[in-house]
Design a protein around this motif. Structure first.
Motif, short mmCIF file in Angstrom:
data_model
loop_
_atom_site.label_atom_id
_atom_site.label_comp_id
_atom_site.label_asym_id
_atom_site.label_seq_id
_atom_site.Cartn_x
_atom_site.Cartn_y
_atom_site.Cartn_z
N MET A 113 -18.81 7.00 -2.59
CA MET A 113 -18.59 6.31 -1.30
C MET A 113 -19.74 6.70 -0.36
SD MET A 113 -15.28 6.11 1.16
CE MET A 113 -15.06 7.86 1.33
N TYR A 129 -5.88 10.93 -2.57
CA TYR A 129 -4.83 11.03 -1.55
C TYR A 129 -5.17 12.17 -0.61
CZ TYR A 129 -1.46 7.76 -3.66
OH TYR A 129 -0.81 6.65 -4.13
N ALA A 132 1.74 -12.85 -3.47
CA ALA A 132 2.40 -13.64 -2.42
C ALA A 132 1.81 -13.20 -1.09
CB ALA A 132 3.90 -13.38 -2.45
N GLY A 168 -1.57 -3.00 6.93
CA GLY A 168 -2.84 -2.37 7.32
C GLY A 168 -3.55 -3.14 8.42
N GLY A 216 -0.59 -0.32 -4.23
CA GLY A 216 -1.55 0.78 -4.02
C GLY A 216 -2.39 0.61 -2.77
N GLY A 250 0.85 -1.19 0.00
CA GLY A 250 0.00 0.00 0.00
C GLY A 250 0.89 1.24 0.00
N VAL A 260 -10.29 3.51 -3.00
CA VAL A 260 -10.20 4.72 -2.16
C VAL A 260 -9.43 5.73 -3.02
CG1 VAL A 260 -9.23 5.71 -0.05
CG2 VAL A 260 -10.35 3.47 0.02
N ASN A 306 -1.02 -8.06 9.97
CA ASN A 306 -0.93 -9.52 9.76
C ASN A 306 0.43 -10.09 10.14
OD1 ASN A 306 -3.57 -9.86 8.89
ND2 ASN A 306 -3.07 -9.21 6.82
C1 LIG Z 1 -13.54 3.33 2.81
C2 LIG Z 1 -12.28 4.08 3.09
C3 LIG Z 1 -12.16 5.38 2.66
C4 LIG Z 1 -10.98 6.07 2.90
N1 LIG Z 1 -10.83 7.31 2.36
C5 LIG Z 1 -9.58 7.82 2.29
C6 LIG Z 1 -9.31 8.91 1.43
O1 LIG Z 1 -10.19 9.45 0.76
N2 LIG Z 1 -8.02 9.35 1.36
C7 LIG Z 1 -7.01 8.79 2.10
O2 LIG Z 1 -5.86 9.24 1.99
N3 LIG Z 1 -7.25 7.76 2.92
C8 LIG Z 1 -8.49 7.24 3.00
N4 LIG Z 1 -8.73 6.13 3.75
C9 LIG Z 1 -7.66 5.57 4.61
C10 LIG Z 1 -6.58 4.87 3.83
O3 LIG Z 1 -7.08 4.31 2.64
C11 LIG Z 1 -5.85 3.76 4.61
O4 LIG Z 1 -5.79 4.04 5.97
C12 LIG Z 1 -4.47 3.65 3.99
O5 LIG Z 1 -4.63 3.05 2.71
C13 LIG Z 1 -3.51 2.90 4.84
O6 LIG Z 1 -2.34 2.66 4.10
P1 LIG Z 1 -1.45 1.39 4.40
O7 LIG Z 1 -0.36 1.40 3.41
O8 LIG Z 1 -1.14 1.38 5.86
O9 LIG Z 1 -2.42 0.14 4.19
P2 LIG Z 1 -3.20 -0.38 2.87
O10 LIG Z 1 -3.45 0.71 1.91
O11 LIG Z 1 -4.37 -1.10 3.41
O12 LIG Z 1 -2.18 -1.41 2.24
C14 LIG Z 1 -1.89 -2.64 2.85
C15 LIG Z 1 -1.43 -3.62 1.81
O13 LIG Z 1 -1.00 -4.82 2.45
C16 LIG Z 1 -1.43 -5.95 1.71
N5 LIG Z 1 -1.52 -7.09 2.61
C17 LIG Z 1 -2.26 -7.19 3.74
N6 LIG Z 1 -2.09 -8.40 4.31
C18 LIG Z 1 -1.24 -9.08 3.52
C19 LIG Z 1 -0.69 -10.40 3.58
N7 LIG Z 1 -1.00 -11.24 4.57
N8 LIG Z 1 0.16 -10.80 2.60
C20 LIG Z 1 0.49 -9.94 1.58
N9 LIG Z 1 -0.01 -8.68 1.48
C21 LIG Z 1 -0.87 -8.25 2.44
C22 LIG Z 1 -2.79 -5.50 1.18
O14 LIG Z 1 -3.20 -6.27 0.08
C23 LIG Z 1 -2.54 -4.03 0.84
O15 LIG Z 1 -2.09 -3.87 -0.47
C24 LIG Z 1 -9.92 5.43 3.59
C25 LIG Z 1 -10.06 4.13 4.03
C26 LIG Z 1 -11.22 3.45 3.78
C27 LIG Z 1 -11.31 2.02 4.21
#
Ligand SMILES: Cc1cc2nc3c(=O)[nH]c(=O)nc-3n(C[C@H](O)[C@H](O)[C@H](O)COP(=O)(O)OP(=O)(O)OC[C@H]3O[C@@H](n4cnc5c(N)ncnc54)[C@H](O)[C@@H]3O)c2cc1C
Length: 424
Positions: free
Chosen positions: A240, A56, A127, A163, A45, A18, A53, A166
């Motif tokens: 949304m 940004y 993976a 996120g 992403g 992400g 979503v 895990n």
């Molecule tokens: C409905 C909704 C609306 C939102 N609106 C906004 C917005 O408008 N703008 C904004 O900036 N933020 C928004 N947010 C918040 C934001 O999207 C998330 O908090 C943000 O994406 C977190 O980034 P991250 O990289 O921590 O996690 P994520 O973006 O969730 O990325 C985590 C990645 O880890 C991977 N992964 C997880 N477990 C495993 C595993 N076991 N093995 C391999 N891969 C794995 C997933 O597939 C994913 O690609 C929103 C969230 C939601 C749910």
């Protein structure tokens, strides 16, 4: 751990591609670490591309002029989007005063691939994590599985950017930061078939929500019609409005929620079609591939950011990233509150909020960093996830190369050299 068919070695292994994971990988790789990034989908992403979503948030302070608070990897990704013809100029949301950058998910997948490739990261797509080995309180290796079978990755430092926590969960530490109610999930919809001039009938989204809600569905649409934005470089809209309680750690229940949310999206867009000529050909262009999860597991970290620190715009001495998004708290489906960032509109994120309590070589990034339940509403956005991810990556590279004596100034110097913004 299961029998692995392939073995990989690296300095820094990151789970999740992400915003946080990609930035962590860029940060670690640029700081000289051999870096492997693992993602269960076939693209990067995170929520932007797997849950539609499509904006940004958190790259700017909530000030009258758009003031950048996150640079580094996020800037590289935006430049990469620009080379694909995307307009990445910030737009101000009238109702909240927040600055956002709308996203096209397909362009974003390509932009992230390019940004990662430019930094020499090894990405393992498709993976998923399936095992973790720890010895004497330190992580040694992880097992990942996919169509290739099972592979083992040994690393000196690990970053959980999943996120959902895990990696931390399988490492065996299940001590949560305290009882809390998770913010609800949502199923954003990409709506196609909209006629030009739809803006004049914007109230249609509220009308469609009312028609749909009158059917007494289990998953209700927001009464105000929800968020509607044009998706750049396409003729689709991002809608949304469907919020629901959904827990991704519930093996059976979460799948049931996916089924129910998809069904709800279908009925909702059917209601939209009946609201006027601009929407008569409206269709569900895409949902998912998964429900958008705002909050699930919350690892225990050495330090937590407190809501009061955001309210006062505090910049701690060990700041390694900045946040600028207000505390956007989803109390329940359809019920949101915004609490602004105080001071100069920015707050500092301390290094210790990235350190997992009890596992020395495991860091967290993105929506997993330590924060109380209100502060979480701010730190979880994707702009801030880029900033904490890059900081985690650089710190992890330093741990991998010189675990004995890491000076804080060395980490901030590396981050600044990579274009990260550390001063308000
Ligand atoms: C409905 C909704 C609306 C939102 N609106 C906004 C917005 O408008 N703008 C904004 O900036 N933020 C928004 N947010 C918040 C934001 O999207 C998330 O908090 C943000 O994406 C977190 O980034 P991250 O990289 O921590 O996690 P994520 O973006 O969730 O990325 C985590 C990645 O880890 C991977 N992964 C997880 N477990 C495993 C595993 N076991 N093995 C391999 N891969 C794995 C997933 O597939 C994913 O690609 C929103 C969230 C939601 C749910």
């Amino acid at each position: 751990m299961s029998a692995a068919t392939s073995q990989f070695e690296c300095d820094v292994a990151i789970l999740g591609a992400g915003s946080a994971g990609v930035a962590a990988a860029i940060g670690a790789s640029k700081a000289g670490a051999r870096t492997i990034l693992i993602e269960r989908y076939g693209f990067a992403g995170g929520a932007a591309t797997n849950s539609s979503v499509l904006a940004y948030c958190g790259l700017f302070a909530n000030t009258i002029e758009a003031r950048r608070v996150v640079g580094g990897a996020a800037t590289e990704v935006l430049s990469s989007l620009e080379t694909l013809g995307m307009d990445v100029s910030p737009r101000r949301i009238r109702s909240t005063g927040n600055w956002i950058i709308p996203l096209n998910p397909e362009a974003l997948k390509v932009a992230l691939d390019r940004a990662a490739a430019g930094s020499g990261i090894e990405i393992l797509y498709r993976a998923a994590l399936c095992g973790v080995a720890t010895v004497d309180g330190a992580m040694r290796s992880i097992d990942i599985c996919g169509d290739f079978g099972v592979a083992r990755i040994s690393a000196r430092t690990f970053i959980d950017a999943s996120g959902d926590g895990n990696l931390w969960h399988l490492a065996g530490d299940r001590t949560l930061t305290g009882p809390h109610k998770s913010q609800p999930a949502s199923l954003p919809i990409r709506v196609g078939g909209i006629e030009a001039g739809w803006q004049e009938s914007r109230s249609a989204f509220q009308a469609a929500s009312a028609i749909y809600n009158a059917q007494a569905p289990l998953i209700r649409a927001r009464g105000n019609g929800g968020v509607v934005l044009e998706i750049p470089g396409s003729s689709e809209l991002w809608w949304m409005t469907l919020d629901l309680e959904a827990d991704p750690t519930d093996a059976i229940g979460f799948g049931q929620k996916e089924i129910a949310a998809r069904d709800a999206a279908w009925h909702l867009v059917s209601a939209l079609k009946s609201t006027g000529p601009a929407f008569r050909n409206a269709n569900v262009a895409s949902t998912g591939p998964q429900i958008g999860v705002r909050e699930s597991r919350r690892p225990a970290t050495v330090r937590r950011i407190l809501a009061e620190e955001i309210i006062t715009g505090s910049i701690p001495e060990d700041t390694i990233a900045l946040g600028g998004w207000p505390m956007e708290i989803h109390h329940a489906p359809g019920v949101q509150e915004y609490i602004p960032v105080g001071g100069d509109g920015v707050f500092g994120i301390p290094l210790d909020a990235l350190r997992v309590a009890g596992i020395a070589n495991l860091l967290v990034a993105g929506r997993l960093i330590g924060a109380d339940s209100r502060a979480f509403g701010s730190i979880r956005v994707m702009g801030t996830a880029f900033a904490t991810g890059q900081a985690a990556g650089v710190y992890a590279a330093h741990i991998a190369s010189s675990a004995a004596d890491i000076r804080f100034q060395d980490i901030t110097r590396s981050l600044s050299a990579q274009g990260a913004i550390l001063a308000a």
